[in-house]
Design a protein around this motif. Sequence first.
Motif, PDB file in Angstrom:
ATOM      1  N   SER A 117       4.115   4.124  -1.029  1.00 56.43           N
ATOM      2  CA  SER A 117       5.451   3.610  -1.471  1.00 56.43           C
ATOM      3  C   SER A 117       5.073   2.483  -2.383  1.00 56.43           C
ATOM      4  CB  SER A 117       6.056   3.054  -0.071  1.00 56.43           C
ATOM      5  OG  SER A 117       5.559   2.274   0.666  1.00 56.43           O
ATOM      6  N   ASP A 118       3.985   1.554  -2.094  1.00 55.33           N
ATOM      7  CA  ASP A 118       3.785   0.503  -2.929  1.00 55.33           C
ATOM      8  C   ASP A 118       3.222   0.878  -4.319  1.00 55.33           C
ATOM      9  OD1 ASP A 118       3.918  -1.109  -0.730  1.00 55.33           O
ATOM     10  OD2 ASP A 118       1.979  -1.171  -0.498  1.00 55.33           O
ATOM     11  N   VAL A 119       2.587   1.783  -4.543  1.00 56.15           N
ATOM     12  CA  VAL A 119       2.182   2.504  -5.759  1.00 56.15           C
ATOM     13  C   VAL A 119       3.543   3.022  -6.472  1.00 56.15           C
ATOM     14  CG1 VAL A 119       0.814   4.279  -7.226  1.00 56.15           C
ATOM     15  CG2 VAL A 119      -0.194   3.161  -4.819  1.00 56.15           C
ATOM     16  N   LEU A 120       4.193   3.853  -5.675  1.00 57.20           N
ATOM     17  CA  LEU A 120       5.710   4.432  -6.497  1.00 57.20           C
ATOM     18  C   LEU A 120       6.345   3.146  -6.812  1.00 57.20           C
ATOM     19  CD1 LEU A 120       6.392   7.251  -4.030  1.00 57.20           C
ATOM     20  CD2 LEU A 120       5.543   7.525  -6.282  1.00 57.20           C
ATOM     21  N   ASP A 121       6.395   2.047  -6.010  1.00 54.75           N
ATOM     22  CA  ASP A 121       7.396   1.007  -6.546  1.00 54.75           C
ATOM     23  C   ASP A 121       6.836   0.282  -7.758  1.00 54.75           C
ATOM     24  OD1 ASP A 121       8.998   1.050  -4.364  1.00 54.75           O
ATOM     25  OD2 ASP A 121       8.112  -0.498  -3.097  1.00 54.75           O
ATOM     26  N   ILE A 122       5.598   0.339  -8.289  1.00 50.92           N
ATOM     27  CA  ILE A 122       4.895  -0.392  -9.226  1.00 50.92           C
ATOM     28  C   ILE A 122       5.028   0.603 -10.479  1.00 50.92           C
ATOM     29  CG2 ILE A 122       2.723  -0.949 -10.218  1.00 50.92           C
ATOM     30  CD1 ILE A 122       2.159  -2.105  -7.530  1.00 50.92           C
ATOM     31  N   LEU A 123       4.836   2.044 -10.002  1.00 48.11           N
ATOM     32  CA  LEU A 123       4.574   2.994 -11.320  1.00 48.11           C
ATOM     33  C   LEU A 123       5.999   3.559 -11.810  1.00 48.11           C
ATOM     34  CD1 LEU A 123       1.102   4.597 -10.640  1.00 48.11           C
ATOM     35  CD2 LEU A 123       1.872   2.731 -12.175  1.00 48.11           C
ATOM     36  N   ALA A 124       6.877   3.708 -10.556  1.00 51.33           N
ATOM     37  CA  ALA A 124       8.151   4.147 -10.704  1.00 51.33           C
ATOM     38  C   ALA A 124       8.153   5.729 -11.612  1.00 51.33           C
ATOM     39  CB  ALA A 124       9.091   3.305 -11.526  1.00 51.33           C
ATOM     40  N   ILE A 125       7.146   6.516 -10.932  1.00 53.76           N
ATOM     41  CA  ILE A 125       7.430   7.905 -11.716  1.00 53.76           C
ATOM     42  C   ILE A 125       7.227   8.838 -10.525  1.00 53.76           C
ATOM     43  CG2 ILE A 125       6.345   7.403 -13.653  1.00 53.76           C
ATOM     44  CD1 ILE A 125       3.368   8.182 -12.634  1.00 53.76           C
ATOM     45  N   GLU A 126       7.486  10.199 -10.697  1.00 56.77           N
ATOM     46  CA  GLU A 126       7.673  11.221  -9.472  1.00 56.77           C
ATOM     47  C   GLU A 126       6.174  11.517  -9.043  1.00 56.77           C
ATOM     48  OE1 GLU A 126       8.616  15.874  -8.723  1.00 56.77           O
ATOM     49  OE2 GLU A 126       8.730  15.040 -10.784  1.00 56.77           O
ATOM     50  N   LEU A 127       6.209  11.508  -7.666  1.00 58.08           N
ATOM     51  CA  LEU A 127       5.054  11.704  -6.711  1.00 58.08           C
ATOM     52  C   LEU A 127       4.835  13.195  -6.645  1.00 58.08           C
ATOM     53  CD1 LEU A 127       2.669  10.604  -4.873  1.00 58.08           C
ATOM     54  CD2 LEU A 127       4.356  10.649  -3.166  1.00 58.08           C
ATOM     55  N   ILE A 128       3.872  13.747  -6.992  1.00 63.26           N
ATOM     56  CA  ILE A 128       3.678  15.233  -6.488  1.00 63.26           C
ATOM     57  C   ILE A 128       2.477  15.446  -5.759  1.00 63.26           C
ATOM     58  CG2 ILE A 128       4.698  16.046  -8.741  1.00 63.26           C
ATOM     59  CD1 ILE A 128       1.753  16.596  -9.765  1.00 63.26           C
ATOM     60  N   GLY A 129       1.688  14.544  -4.970  1.00 57.66           N
ATOM     61  CA  GLY A 129       0.727  14.431  -4.181  1.00 57.66           C
ATOM     62  C   GLY A 129      -0.232  13.342  -3.867  1.00 57.66           C
ATOM     63  N   ILE A 130      -0.157  13.370  -2.605  1.00 58.76           N
ATOM     64  CA  ILE A 130      -1.236  12.399  -1.979  1.00 58.76           C
ATOM     65  C   ILE A 130      -2.241  13.050  -1.387  1.00 58.76           C
ATOM     66  CG2 ILE A 130      -1.290  10.740  -0.002  1.00 58.76           C
ATOM     67  CD1 ILE A 130       1.808  10.830  -0.054  1.00 58.76           C
ATOM     68  N   VAL A 131      -3.572  12.698  -1.778  1.00 56.34           N
ATOM     69  CA  VAL A 131      -4.577  13.213  -1.374  1.00 56.34           C
ATOM     70  C   VAL A 131      -5.684  12.121  -0.531  1.00 56.34           C
ATOM     71  CG1 VAL A 131      -6.909  14.271  -2.078  1.00 56.34           C
ATOM     72  CG2 VAL A 131      -5.184  14.622  -3.327  1.00 56.34           C
ATOM     73  N   PRO A 132      -5.673  12.669   1.127  1.00 60.44           N
ATOM     74  CA  PRO A 132      -6.733  11.690   1.611  1.00 60.44           C
ATOM     75  C   PRO A 132      -7.993  11.677   1.354  1.00 60.44           C
ATOM     76  CG  PRO A 132      -6.280  13.634   2.851  1.00 60.44           C
ATOM     77  CD  PRO A 132      -5.256  13.828   1.408  1.00 60.44           C
ATOM     78  N   GLU A 133      -8.750  10.608   1.549  1.00 58.09           N
ATOM     79  CA  GLU A 133     -10.122  10.446   1.531  1.00 58.09           C
ATOM     80  C   GLU A 133     -10.640  11.461   2.391  1.00 58.09           C
ATOM     81  OE1 GLU A 133     -13.730   9.213   0.252  1.00 58.09           O
ATOM     82  OE2 GLU A 133     -11.972   8.419  -0.592  1.00 58.09           O
TER      83      GLU A 133
END
Length: 171
Positions: free
Chosen positions: A91-107
């Motif tokens: 959510s922090d990353v999305l707040d900064i970049l303000a673009i659509e999220l299409i994926g989260i890849v865990p370590e």
Amino acid sequence: RPDDLKKLCEDLRPDHDYILIDSAAGIEEGFRTAIAPADEVVIVTNPEVSAVRDADRIVGLVEAAEKGPARLIVNRLKPDLVLRGDALDTSDVLDILAIELIGIVPEDESVLISTNRGTPAALDDKSRAGKSFRNIARRLTGEDVPFESFRDEANVFGRFAKFLRGDGRTS
């Protein structure tokens, strides 16, 4: 050169549904060449402050080149670090970049293992990253796929730290 890559992609289009071009991080000529034939741009970033700053510059360049809006994949997410407050949350990353999220890849160590074996992690049914890759592919083709929560993936130490701070229970 950008025109050469555009020509190559045009030649490939009749025989392929998708052409993926991986560009190194940075804003040099290689990046400009990579986005020249793009119909869509997907930015992949790690949830680290410096990487997100770089991604923010890329978002601006993509928009300036009229190739946007870009979409986002957050890569190598470490839930235990997020839980402790030592890494950015998605959510922090999305707040900064303000673009659509299409994926989260865990370590996921299975990525390293699959790379060493020469087999795609996306084909490994036991790999959390592999499942994320498959879900991203489904979203890219227009399918509505819910996002997984990786908060529960945090190790016992992360959960214990959260308990000690008073913002959760261990069970």
